[in-house]
Scaffold this motif. Sequence first.
Motif, PDB file in Angstrom:
ATOM      1  N   MET A   1       0.720  -1.117  -0.073  1.00 11.25           N
ATOM      2  CA  MET A   1       0.121   0.029  -0.121  1.00 11.25           C
ATOM      3  C   MET A   1       0.807   1.383  -0.178  1.00 11.25           C
ATOM      4  SD  MET A   1      -3.090  -1.103   2.408  1.00 11.25           S
ATOM      5  CE  MET A   1      -4.288   0.296   1.741  1.00 11.25           C
ATOM      6  N   ASN A   2       2.023   1.312   0.624  1.00 13.63           N
ATOM      7  CA  ASN A   2       2.965   2.227   0.581  1.00 13.63           C
ATOM      8  C   ASN A   2       3.408   2.517  -0.683  1.00 13.63           C
ATOM      9  OD1 ASN A   2       4.724   4.328   2.322  1.00 13.63           O
ATOM     10  ND2 ASN A   2       6.337   3.128   1.555  1.00 13.63           N
ATOM     11  N   PHE A   3       4.215   1.254  -1.297  1.00 14.76           N
ATOM     12  CA  PHE A   3       4.282   1.575  -2.516  1.00 14.76           C
ATOM     13  C   PHE A   3       3.409   1.968  -3.834  1.00 14.76           C
ATOM     14  CE2 PHE A   3       5.295  -0.600  -6.697  1.00 14.76           C
ATOM     15  CZ  PHE A   3       6.546  -0.190  -7.081  1.00 14.76           C
ATOM     16  N   LEU A   4       2.439   1.806  -3.652  1.00 16.06           N
ATOM     17  CA  LEU A   4       1.349   1.977  -4.761  1.00 16.06           C
ATOM     18  C   LEU A   4       0.784   3.490  -4.434  1.00 16.06           C
ATOM     19  CD1 LEU A   4      -0.758  -1.316  -4.915  1.00 16.06           C
ATOM     20  CD2 LEU A   4       0.922  -0.280  -6.493  1.00 16.06           C
ATOM     21  N   GLY A   5       1.444   4.032  -3.029  1.00 17.15           N
ATOM     22  CA  GLY A   5       0.742   5.265  -2.757  1.00 17.15           C
ATOM     23  C   GLY A   5      -0.429   5.777  -2.158  1.00 17.15           C
ATOM     24  N   VAL A   6      -0.956   4.508  -1.681  1.00 10.88           N
ATOM     25  CA  VAL A   6      -2.245   4.429  -0.872  1.00 10.88           C
ATOM     26  C   VAL A   6      -1.930   5.115   0.126  1.00 10.88           C
ATOM     27  CG1 VAL A   6      -4.153   3.208   0.011  1.00 10.88           C
ATOM     28  CG2 VAL A   6      -3.246   2.258  -2.215  1.00 10.88           C
ATOM     29  N   LEU A   7      -0.940   5.030   1.146  1.00 14.69           N
ATOM     30  CA  LEU A   7      -0.737   5.587   2.263  1.00 14.69           C
ATOM     31  C   LEU A   7       0.653   5.695   2.762  1.00 14.69           C
ATOM     32  CD1 LEU A   7       0.401   3.220   4.155  1.00 14.69           C
ATOM     33  CD2 LEU A   7      -1.892   2.415   4.067  1.00 14.69           C
ATOM     34  N   ARG A   8       0.976   6.499   3.738  1.00 16.31           N
ATOM     35  CA  ARG A   8       2.411   6.734   4.148  1.00 16.31           C
ATOM     36  C   ARG A   8       2.427   6.705   5.606  1.00 16.31           C
ATOM     37  NH1 ARG A   8       3.559   6.171  -0.221  1.00 16.31           N
ATOM     38  NH2 ARG A   8       4.365   7.566  -1.937  1.00 16.31           N
ATOM     39  N   TYR A   9       3.292   5.946   6.325  1.00 12.47           N
ATOM     40  CA  TYR A   9       3.213   5.844   7.526  1.00 12.47           C
ATOM     41  C   TYR A   9       4.502   6.278   8.284  1.00 12.47           C
ATOM     42  CZ  TYR A   9       5.614   1.252   6.927  1.00 12.47           C
ATOM     43  OH  TYR A   9       6.937   0.632   6.445  1.00 12.47           O
ATOM     44  N   GLN A  10       4.455   6.348   9.486  1.00 16.62           N
ATOM     45  CA  GLN A  10       5.718   6.588  10.309  1.00 16.62           C
ATOM     46  C   GLN A  10       5.419   5.834  11.662  1.00 16.62           C
ATOM     47  OE1 GLN A  10       6.325  10.623  11.356  1.00 16.62           O
ATOM     48  NE2 GLN A  10       8.298  10.390  12.429  1.00 16.62           N
TER      49      GLN A  10
ATOM     50  N   GLN B   1      -3.948  11.427  -0.001  1.00 14.30           N
ATOM     51  CA  GLN B   1      -3.158  10.222   0.510  1.00 14.30           C
ATOM     52  C   GLN B   1      -3.250  10.213   1.859  1.00 14.30           C
ATOM     53  OE1 GLN B   1       1.354  10.168   0.537  1.00 14.30           O
ATOM     54  NE2 GLN B   1       1.116   8.525  -0.900  1.00 14.30           N
ATOM     55  N   VAL B   2      -3.298   8.937   2.408  1.00 14.23           N
ATOM     56  CA  VAL B   2      -3.606   8.795   4.047  1.00 14.23           C
ATOM     57  C   VAL B   2      -2.011   8.973   4.684  1.00 14.23           C
ATOM     58  CG1 VAL B   2      -4.351   7.548   5.876  1.00 14.23           C
ATOM     59  CG2 VAL B   2      -5.677   8.036   3.716  1.00 14.23           C
ATOM     60  N   GLN B   3      -2.168   9.606   6.006  1.00 17.82           N
ATOM     61  CA  GLN B   3      -0.921   9.471   6.551  1.00 17.82           C
ATOM     62  C   GLN B   3      -1.023   8.821   8.048  1.00 17.82           C
ATOM     63  OE1 GLN B   3       2.100  10.860   5.313  1.00 17.82           O
ATOM     64  NE2 GLN B   3       1.262  11.564   3.334  1.00 17.82           N
TER      65      GLN B   3
ATOM     66  N   CYS C   1      -4.368   8.898  12.104  1.00 15.85           N
ATOM     67  CA  CYS C   1      -4.880   8.747  10.755  1.00 15.85           C
ATOM     68  C   CYS C   1      -5.244   9.999  10.059  1.00 15.85           C
ATOM     69  CB  CYS C   1      -5.700   7.649  10.556  1.00 15.85           C
ATOM     70  SG  CYS C   1      -6.262   7.342   8.863  1.00 15.85           S
ATOM     71  N   GLU C   2      -4.494  10.493   9.164  1.00 13.06           N
ATOM     72  CA  GLU C   2      -5.032  11.801   8.619  1.00 13.06           C
ATOM     73  C   GLU C   2      -4.932  11.724   6.972  1.00 13.06           C
ATOM     74  OE1 GLU C   2      -6.737  15.432   8.046  1.00 13.06           O
ATOM     75  OE2 GLU C   2      -6.870  14.205  10.107  1.00 13.06           O
ATOM     76  N   PRO C   3      -5.898  12.055   6.178  1.00 11.67           N
ATOM     77  CA  PRO C   3      -7.388  12.071   6.719  1.00 11.67           C
ATOM     78  C   PRO C   3      -7.830  10.800   7.063  1.00 11.67           C
ATOM     79  CG  PRO C   3      -7.153  12.085   4.073  1.00 11.67           C
ATOM     80  CD  PRO C   3      -5.674  12.294   4.851  1.00 11.67           C
ATOM     81  N   LYS C   4      -9.189  10.774   7.562  1.00 12.75           N
ATOM     82  CA  LYS C   4      -9.607   9.611   8.251  1.00 12.75           C
ATOM     83  C   LYS C   4     -10.059   8.582   6.899  1.00 12.75           C
ATOM     84  CE  LYS C   4     -11.825  11.625  12.503  1.00 12.75           C
ATOM     85  NZ  LYS C   4     -11.209  12.901  12.364  1.00 12.75           N
TER      86      LYS C   4
END
Length: 262
Positions: free
Chosen positions: A70-79, A216-218, A198-201
Amino acid sequence: MLPLKVLQLLGRTWRLLATGFSFSAFGLGGMLLWLLVFPCLHMLIWQRTRRIHFARAIIRYSFRSFIGLMNFLGVLRYQIIGEKKLARQGLLLLANHPSLIDTVFLMAFVKNADCIVKNGLWNNPFTRGPVRAAAYINNEQGTELLDACINSLKEGNNLIIFPEGTRTPANGNIQLKRGAANIAIRGLQNLTPIIIHCEPKTLGKGVPWWKIPERQVQFIIEVKDDILIQSFTTTGDSEVMAARHLTEFLQHYFIQEKAHHA
């Protein structure tokens, strides 16, 4: 150069397709684990404890691959903040629950994770293989549920619990149940809070997967310092009252942390 609105539409369309692909891959992966991987694991490893350990490791890496996809496809980013605190055994991990994939995130980054799962997941064709092979705790064990959780912690497992019992409602009001506090009080177990922002929800309670946000969701997942149980068990209160006070403390804690991230 394309207008901004067109670019935004193309980006949202891509994320919608990528989200559908990701969840399809998740479902297919669950079927393959059930039909191929875990039957082989059962035949190759006869000792139940070792088999469960390997099953949980397989699930962990599978979930991490899903998050990576999901990160690779650009659906979300995370930390992940404070991830080193998870490199321990016998943790009682309490997290808020804003999104459907909170469980996936935590299971992907917590070693030897155990969790309480709904009975329906034991019979769902996409989840029954991993759930049964990993010997997660069925939430329909009744009076034995608390003992199963405490025993899991004593065995050195890291138990993940969402004390709300379900995803946070759309209005954002956090309302904790007493189950997690009862486990902590009866098991004399410190708690490790995890704040998921989670932003945006997205993928909230009652929201279908195809209703993706405009951008995109972070995800920010922060492992906080332990909450020591001693201050709640040395007051002379009964276990029932101690669990009530701990629940009230935790509710205030999660509401305050949520406001801090807002």
